[in-house]
Write an enzyme that holds these catalytic residues in place. Structure first.
Site, short mmCIF file in Angstrom:
data_model
loop_
_atom_site.label_atom_id
_atom_site.label_comp_id
_atom_site.label_asym_id
_atom_site.label_seq_id
_atom_site.Cartn_x
_atom_site.Cartn_y
_atom_site.Cartn_z
N ASP A 1 -1.01 7.60 5.96
CA ASP A 1 -2.13 6.75 5.58
C ASP A 1 -2.36 5.76 6.71
O ASP A 1 -1.59 4.82 6.90
CB ASP A 1 -1.81 6.01 4.27
N LYS B 1 -11.90 -0.70 7.29
CA LYS B 1 -11.18 -1.63 8.16
C LYS B 1 -11.79 -1.57 9.56
O LYS B 1 -12.48 -2.48 9.97
CB LYS B 1 -9.69 -1.29 8.22
N TRP C 1 0.81 -1.22 0.00
CA TRP C 1 0.00 0.00 0.00
C TRP C 1 0.83 1.27 0.00
O TRP C 1 0.40 2.29 -0.53
CB TRP C 1 -1.03 -0.02 1.13
#
Lengths: 366, 366
Positions: free
Chosen positions: A175, A199, A105
């Site tokens: 992030d 999430k 990511w």
């Protein structure tokens, strides 16, 4: 009550608190205090304005965040932030931005940032297959960086920073998609935090952005309105029709965090306990279950491990599904097994998984 | 069953079919055929791939659209399309794009298109307060235009085109946000159609884009991935986590259109009937209820009208709310009253509204 929802170890979208699902179910027909379905209420209503206000307040309370921070709810996922951040902070600037490449990511935003300006990758774990995070001695932060960007938790590889990186005189951009509101995070040491909801804090379709106001002082705002943080700030995340449903669910999750769980320190305690049980179990499995991440960098959110063979992994996934568990396949980029244990995944569900894993190991010891 | 949902005349997000609300309610705990909550299923699951496929197929079937069209489900609302269209089709081009300014919503994309290239506004209704649409004799379409952009239904002013505009040798781009799937629309005469879901086809949070493949042949694709139609096409709207919930609800609405309603010609018949009753009532009200739009351009989706005084409008809104109706206030930009009668708003609900309006008129005749 559907018991399978509580055994959902998916990397996301994943488990939500059972009490939140119950409230949403009711709200589909009628939101308490209104007469209407959650899906039929105008985003220009007083009710929705109060949802936004309460959600902003809850996030500020949970993180101890001052009013110099804006709390935004945007569309487009973290992916849109990969672009909005450098469009705003890097385009037309002479300074380079510093990025740390710690996994799947954190690699993506580097590509998007390079479209907008100079990027310096401070450290990359690519050669070691992203199985560890850098130590402080491996990171030479510059005082002349435009900003520092990193990912606090790598969902795919199961790596998590357990400290704040960078310098106080360079804006930190983080992030936190996969560990936001899972623990206290010293939010005020960051200039910008972003996190998609799916999430720990809600369903897919909304992304939270926390931004210190002064970050926009010398930023580029010559952008289409929907990509302009200032427009979103001025309209309280209601510039064009926002994802009302996803925002409302996120509000319910923050209420659960505040009033049922009792805050982020309590949530962190529970998450530490859950992860601790899993990692101790892996370490005691005599190399049957092999954790991927270096011990010091293990994620409290995603435990990633391999079995002795691909055949055993296939069997593990089939039998665990039969036993009622779901979402245990590793990310398609790297395979293996991943147990994601976000906020709403209970300690009881972890116990049940470990019991299953112990049984599977007994049956399949080589 | 909550009766207030069926009396929701909101401009959007608004009414959805009662049977769809029931199915969603169930899916919050468990989606049929899976064991999981709609909010906890991975967007990489086989189940979600089948949702996307069926939704694409349903839209193609409803509109009689060939496989040379892509069907995309994106985030960011119609607002994001205001920018994506000119970023893709206008940036770096010498030709100008033609825009028609017929109201509140067609004014916004003109601003965003001008950031990207030359824009020619073919006609503007601004001086006549957007109370009518242009006739064919007022529109001089050029053969050298890059594309033509217009809005098929102006939700705020209650104006709707009842014909297809433009030339066959210039790509037609149409914002159908407020009348998409409310009637057959000769979709194959358009190169690109976009529509957010929250009027006729679903909840806020997802926007449908239909695009003829050859439109991208000489288009700009040097864009961040999330703004690049080609990326979205190649990944079947699953480039980054899509808004699973909103997409699934939209699927359920297309199933309702296909199997309960029986297609778009049937839907159009019902919508014509509903709107016909309202406009005949306004016309027969002896100027108590005064329609805003020119008769020939009246919208089948939004009936916009004024009462003899602001005081009566305030009283009308209060008493209609008391009687169980909601969403009748005109758009904040222009005030007045607006009855939005999207697909799921029943003919019975229209009758109830007209009965209320007749009573209100009797009590308040001046």
């Amino acid at each position: 009550m559907n018991p399978h929802n509580q055994l959902n170890f998916s990397g996301g979208p994943g488990v939500l608190p059972a009490c939140v699902l119950d409230e949403i179910q009711q709200a589909i027909l009628e939101v308490p205090g209104t007469r209407l379905s959650l899906l039929g209420i105008s985003h220009r209503s007083d009710w929705f304005a109060s949802v936004i206000t309460e959600l902003e307040d809850n996030v500020r309370t949970l993180l101890g965040l001052g009013t110099d921070y804006h709390v935004l709810m945007l569309q487009g996922g973290a992916t849109q932030q990969f672009s909005m951040v450098p469009m705003t902070l890097l385009r037309g600037q002479s300074k380079a931005a510093e990025y740390i490449q710690t996994g799947y990511w954190s690699s993506k935003p580097i590509i998007e940032a390079r479209r907008e300006g100079a990027v310096r990758v401070l450290w990359s774990g690519q050669e070691s297959s992203f199985n560890r995070l850098p130590g402080d001695n491996e990171l030479a932060f510059s005082e002349d960086a435009r900003y520092l960007h990193y990912v606090s938790n790598e969902t795919v590889e199961g790596l998590q920073f357990h400290r704040v990186l960078g310098r106080d005189d360079v804006p930190r951009v983080c992030d936190m998609s996969s560990d936001f509101l899972s623990r206290p995070c010293e939010a005020e040491r960051f200039a910008l935090i972003y996190a998609h909801a799916q999430k720990n804090i809600g369903p897919a379709g909304v992304t939270m952005v926390l931004m210190r106001d002064d970050l926009l002082d010398d930023a580029n705002t010559d952008l289409p309105d929907f990509l302009n943080y200032r427009t979103q700030i001025n309209t309280h995340s209601n510039f064009n029709t926002p994802p009302v449903f996803s925002i409302y669910v996120t509000l319910l999750v923050t209420r659960w965090l505040l009033h049922q769980v009792g805050g982020l320190a309590r949530m962190d305690g529970i998450n530490q306990q859950k992860a601790g049980k899993i990692y101790r179990f892996l370490d005691a499995s005599d190399q049957f279950y092999r954790g991927r991440a270096a011990a010091a960098d293990r994620s409290l959110m995603n435990a990633v491990f391999d079995l002795p063979s691909p055949e055993l992994e296939t069997r593990f996934l089939a039998e665990s599904a039969e036993a009622g568990f779901s979402g245990l396949a590793g990310h398609r980029a790297i395979g293996g097994i991943r147990a994601s244990i976000y906020n709403a995944l209970s300690s009881t569900a972890v116990d049940q998984l470990l019991e299953f894993m112990a049984g599977f190991q007994r049956k399949n010891r080589h």
